[in-house]
Design a protein around this motif. Structure first.
Motif, mmCIF file in Angstrom:
data_model
loop_
_atom_site.group_PDB
_atom_site.id
_atom_site.type_symbol
_atom_site.label_atom_id
_atom_site.label_comp_id
_atom_site.label_asym_id
_atom_site.label_seq_id
_atom_site.Cartn_x
_atom_site.Cartn_y
_atom_site.Cartn_z
ATOM 1 N N SER A 187 0.842 -1.196 0.000
ATOM 2 C CA SER A 187 0.000 0.000 0.000
ATOM 3 C C SER A 187 0.877 1.246 0.000
ATOM 4 O O SER A 187 2.104 1.172 0.067
ATOM 5 C CB SER A 187 -0.898 0.011 1.237
ATOM 6 N N ALA A 188 0.220 2.393 -0.052
ATOM 7 C CA ALA A 188 0.956 3.662 -0.027
ATOM 8 C C ALA A 188 1.497 3.960 1.363
ATOM 9 O O ALA A 188 2.341 4.846 1.530
ATOM 10 C CB ALA A 188 0.045 4.794 -0.488
ATOM 11 N N ILE A 189 1.038 3.255 2.378
ATOM 12 C CA ILE A 189 1.496 3.463 3.741
ATOM 13 C C ILE A 189 2.750 2.629 3.978
ATOM 14 O O ILE A 189 2.714 1.405 3.908
ATOM 15 C CB ILE A 189 0.419 3.052 4.767
ATOM 16 N N ALA A 190 3.861 3.274 4.229
ATOM 17 C CA ALA A 190 5.114 2.553 4.472
ATOM 18 C C ALA A 190 5.082 1.909 5.852
ATOM 19 O O ALA A 190 4.336 2.321 6.728
ATOM 20 C CB ALA A 190 6.300 3.510 4.366
ATOM 21 N N ILE A 191 5.937 0.892 6.028
ATOM 22 C CA ILE A 191 6.017 0.233 7.332
ATOM 23 C C ILE A 191 6.824 1.116 8.276
ATOM 24 O O ILE A 191 8.043 1.166 8.235
ATOM 25 C CB ILE A 191 6.626 -1.180 7.227
ATOM 26 N N HIS A 192 6.119 1.824 9.113
ATOM 27 C CA HIS A 192 6.778 2.681 10.078
ATOM 28 C C HIS A 192 5.765 3.067 11.147
ATOM 29 O O HIS A 192 4.557 3.015 10.943
ATOM 30 C CB HIS A 192 7.314 3.963 9.410
ATOM 31 N N GLY A 193 6.269 3.449 12.276
ATOM 32 C CA GLY A 193 5.453 4.039 13.321
ATOM 33 C C GLY A 193 4.200 3.267 13.666
ATOM 34 O O GLY A 193 4.219 2.067 13.880
ATOM 35 N N ARG A 194 3.094 3.971 13.684
ATOM 36 C CA ARG A 194 1.856 3.418 14.209
ATOM 37 C C ARG A 194 1.284 2.275 13.377
ATOM 38 O O ARG A 194 0.541 1.446 13.887
ATOM 39 C CB ARG A 194 0.831 4.524 14.377
ATOM 40 N N TYR A 195 1.586 2.196 12.077
ATOM 41 C CA TYR A 195 0.983 1.163 11.232
ATOM 42 C C TYR A 195 1.893 -0.045 11.010
ATOM 43 O O TYR A 195 1.628 -0.879 10.147
ATOM 44 C CB TYR A 195 0.578 1.764 9.888
ATOM 45 N N ASP A 222 0.712 -3.847 27.676
ATOM 46 C CA ASP A 222 1.526 -2.981 28.521
ATOM 47 C C ASP A 222 2.512 -3.791 29.353
ATOM 48 O O ASP A 222 3.667 -3.374 29.549
ATOM 49 C CB ASP A 222 0.621 -2.162 29.446
ATOM 50 N N ALA A 223 2.069 -4.950 29.833
ATOM 51 C CA ALA A 223 2.952 -5.793 30.645
ATOM 52 C C ALA A 223 4.144 -6.281 29.837
ATOM 53 O O ALA A 223 5.251 -6.443 30.365
ATOM 54 C CB ALA A 223 2.178 -6.981 31.210
ATOM 55 N N ALA A 224 3.931 -6.522 28.536
ATOM 56 C CA ALA A 224 5.017 -6.982 27.666
ATOM 57 C C ALA A 224 5.873 -5.824 27.166
ATOM 58 O O ALA A 224 6.876 -6.050 26.465
ATOM 59 C CB ALA A 224 4.450 -7.753 26.477
ATOM 60 N N GLU A 225 5.486 -4.597 27.490
ATOM 61 C CA GLU A 225 6.202 -3.380 27.089
ATOM 62 C C GLU A 225 6.306 -3.267 25.566
ATOM 63 O O GLU A 225 7.334 -2.863 25.021
ATOM 64 C CB GLU A 225 7.597 -3.334 27.731
ATOM 65 N N LEU A 226 5.230 -3.630 24.885
ATOM 66 C CA LEU A 226 5.165 -3.453 23.434
ATOM 67 C C LEU A 226 4.737 -2.020 23.128
ATOM 68 O O LEU A 226 4.056 -1.377 23.931
ATOM 69 C CB LEU A 226 4.162 -4.443 22.838
ATOM 70 N N PRO A 227 5.124 -1.477 21.975
ATOM 71 C CA PRO A 227 4.808 -0.079 21.657
ATOM 72 C C PRO A 227 3.306 0.195 21.618
ATOM 73 O O PRO A 227 2.584 -0.428 20.826
ATOM 74 C CB PRO A 227 5.429 0.102 20.261
ATOM 75 N N PRO A 228 2.819 1.103 22.439
ATOM 76 C CA PRO A 228 1.385 1.439 22.416
ATOM 77 C C PRO A 228 0.931 1.945 21.051
ATOM 78 O O PRO A 228 -0.217 1.741 20.663
ATOM 79 C CB PRO A 228 1.271 2.544 23.471
ATOM 80 N N ALA A 229 1.846 2.587 20.314
ATOM 81 C CA ALA A 229 1.487 3.141 19.004
ATOM 82 C C ALA A 229 1.062 2.050 18.031
ATOM 83 O O ALA A 229 0.215 2.281 17.163
ATOM 84 C CB ALA A 229 2.668 3.918 18.424
ATOM 85 N N TRP A 230 1.631 0.864 18.149
ATOM 86 C CA TRP A 230 1.243 -0.228 17.256
ATOM 87 C C TRP A 230 -0.227 -0.592 17.449
ATOM 88 O O TRP A 230 -0.962 -0.780 16.488
ATOM 89 C CB TRP A 230 2.102 -1.454 17.508
ATOM 90 N N LEU A 231 -0.625 -0.686 18.706
ATOM 91 C CA LEU A 231 -2.005 -1.046 19.009
ATOM 92 C C LEU A 231 -2.956 0.074 18.587
ATOM 93 O O LEU A 231 -4.014 -0.187 17.996
ATOM 94 C CB LEU A 231 -2.143 -1.318 20.509
ATOM 95 N N ASP A 232 -2.568 1.300 18.861
ATOM 96 C CA ASP A 232 -3.401 2.435 18.478
ATOM 97 C C ASP A 232 -3.499 2.558 16.957
ATOM 98 O O ASP A 232 -4.574 2.847 16.414
ATOM 99 C CB ASP A 232 -2.831 3.727 19.061
ATOM 100 N N GLY A 233 -2.393 2.323 16.258
ATOM 101 C CA GLY A 233 -2.396 2.420 14.803
ATOM 102 C C GLY A 233 -3.282 1.362 14.167
ATOM 103 O O GLY A 233 -4.015 1.643 13.205
ATOM 104 N N LEU A 234 -3.216 0.150 14.692
ATOM 105 C CA LEU A 234 -4.054 -0.924 14.155
ATOM 106 C C LEU A 234 -5.531 -0.612 14.400
ATOM 107 O O LEU A 234 -6.383 -0.842 13.529
ATOM 108 C CB LEU A 234 -3.680 -2.252 14.811
ATOM 109 N N THR A 235 -5.834 -0.068 15.569
ATOM 110 C CA THR A 235 -7.216 0.307 15.885
ATOM 111 C C THR A 235 -7.713 1.403 14.943
ATOM 112 O O THR A 235 -8.837 1.363 14.435
ATOM 113 C CB THR A 235 -7.323 0.783 17.342
ATOM 114 N N ARG A 236 -6.854 2.397 14.694
ATOM 115 C CA ARG A 236 -7.212 3.496 13.787
ATOM 116 C C ARG A 236 -7.462 2.966 12.376
ATOM 117 O O ARG A 236 -8.420 3.362 11.702
ATOM 118 C CB ARG A 236 -6.103 4.543 13.742
#
Length: 242
Positions: A187-195, A222-236
């Motif tokens: 897609s036009a969205i590169a693999i970076h940050g929130r997505y 949160d317990a696994a200390e995974l990036p919150p942005a990944w979860l938020d980006g997938l939700t968005r």
């Protein structure tokens, strides 16, 4: 039934145990830990009993055509006893395979095992590849994400998770196709940050958990200390492609 036919159908306990032991030894030579191998074999055994129960619960309860009511009633009663016995055997086999706790909790939340993560990986990758031709997330991170998703479930639920993922993918296929076409690899969205997570097979598992138990998933995330942005980006991305 001929004697030859009866002989072909016989498989005694010693022969079954021999096959099981042989398989364990072959898997050990391939480097599979004995506990993991036992778990996989136990799940196959429990699954075979569950499938037999499902089949017999259907047409197996019907008496032969032309049977009188007394015969048919006896047939139904006998079939019910057999199917209930199979259900009990399947349940005990599953409990043994997933090492349910001694206190008898119906679906205990236990530590996620390595083989449970492997089973989830085997389930989710082919499903993801029906929506995308490639995956870009690091294997180590993939295991961490899957472990967090699995930690929201009990041991018995994890054993049945491949089926749940398959149903989720089928029920939301059109939505998922739009999501991966818009935000996934190619897609036009590169693999970076929130997505970033959209480019990984684990996104399917995370989306299913977000739909079923979002609070529990965020707690484990949160317990696994995974990036919150990944979860938020997938939700968005999910919300934007409804």
């Amino acid at each position: 039934m001929t004697a030859a036919r009866e002989e072909r159908l016989q498989l005694d306990a010693a022969s079954v145990d021999n096959a099981r032991t042989t398989l364990l030894q072959l898997l050990a030579r391939a480097g599979v830990y004995s506990g993991d191998a036992e778990e996989l074999i136990g799940l196959v055994e429990a699954g075979a009993l569950a499938v037999a129960h499902e089949e017999l619960s259907g047409t197996g309860r019907q008496a032969p055509p032309g049977s009188g009511e007394p015969y048919a009633a006896g047939w139904r009663e006998g079939s019910r006893a057999v199917t209930e016995g199979l259900a009990g055997l399947a349940d005990r086999a599953l409990g043994k395979a997933v090492a349910a706790d001694a206190e008898g909790e119906p679906d205990p939340r236990t530590r996620v095992g390595r083989m449970e993560v492997e089973r989830a990986k085997v389930a989710v990758v082919p499903l993801y590849l029906t929506f995308s031709e490639e995956s870009d997330l690091d294997p180590e991170v993939t295991e961490q994400v899957l472990a967090s998703a699995l930690a929201t479930m009990g041991a018995r639920q994890r054993a049945a998770y491949p089926g749940r993922l398959t149903s989720f993918a089928a029920d939301h296929r059109t939505h998922l196709e739009r999501l991966y076409a818009t935000y996934g690899p190619g897609s036009a969205i590169a693999i970076h940050g929130r997505y970033t997570l959209v480019h990984s097979p684990t996104s399917l598992a995370v989306l299913e958990r977000l739909a079923a138990h979002p609070a529990e998933l965020r707690e484990e995330w949160d317990a696994a200390e995974l990036p919150p942005a990944w979860l938020d980006g997938l939700t968005r991305a999910w919300d934007a492609t409804v």
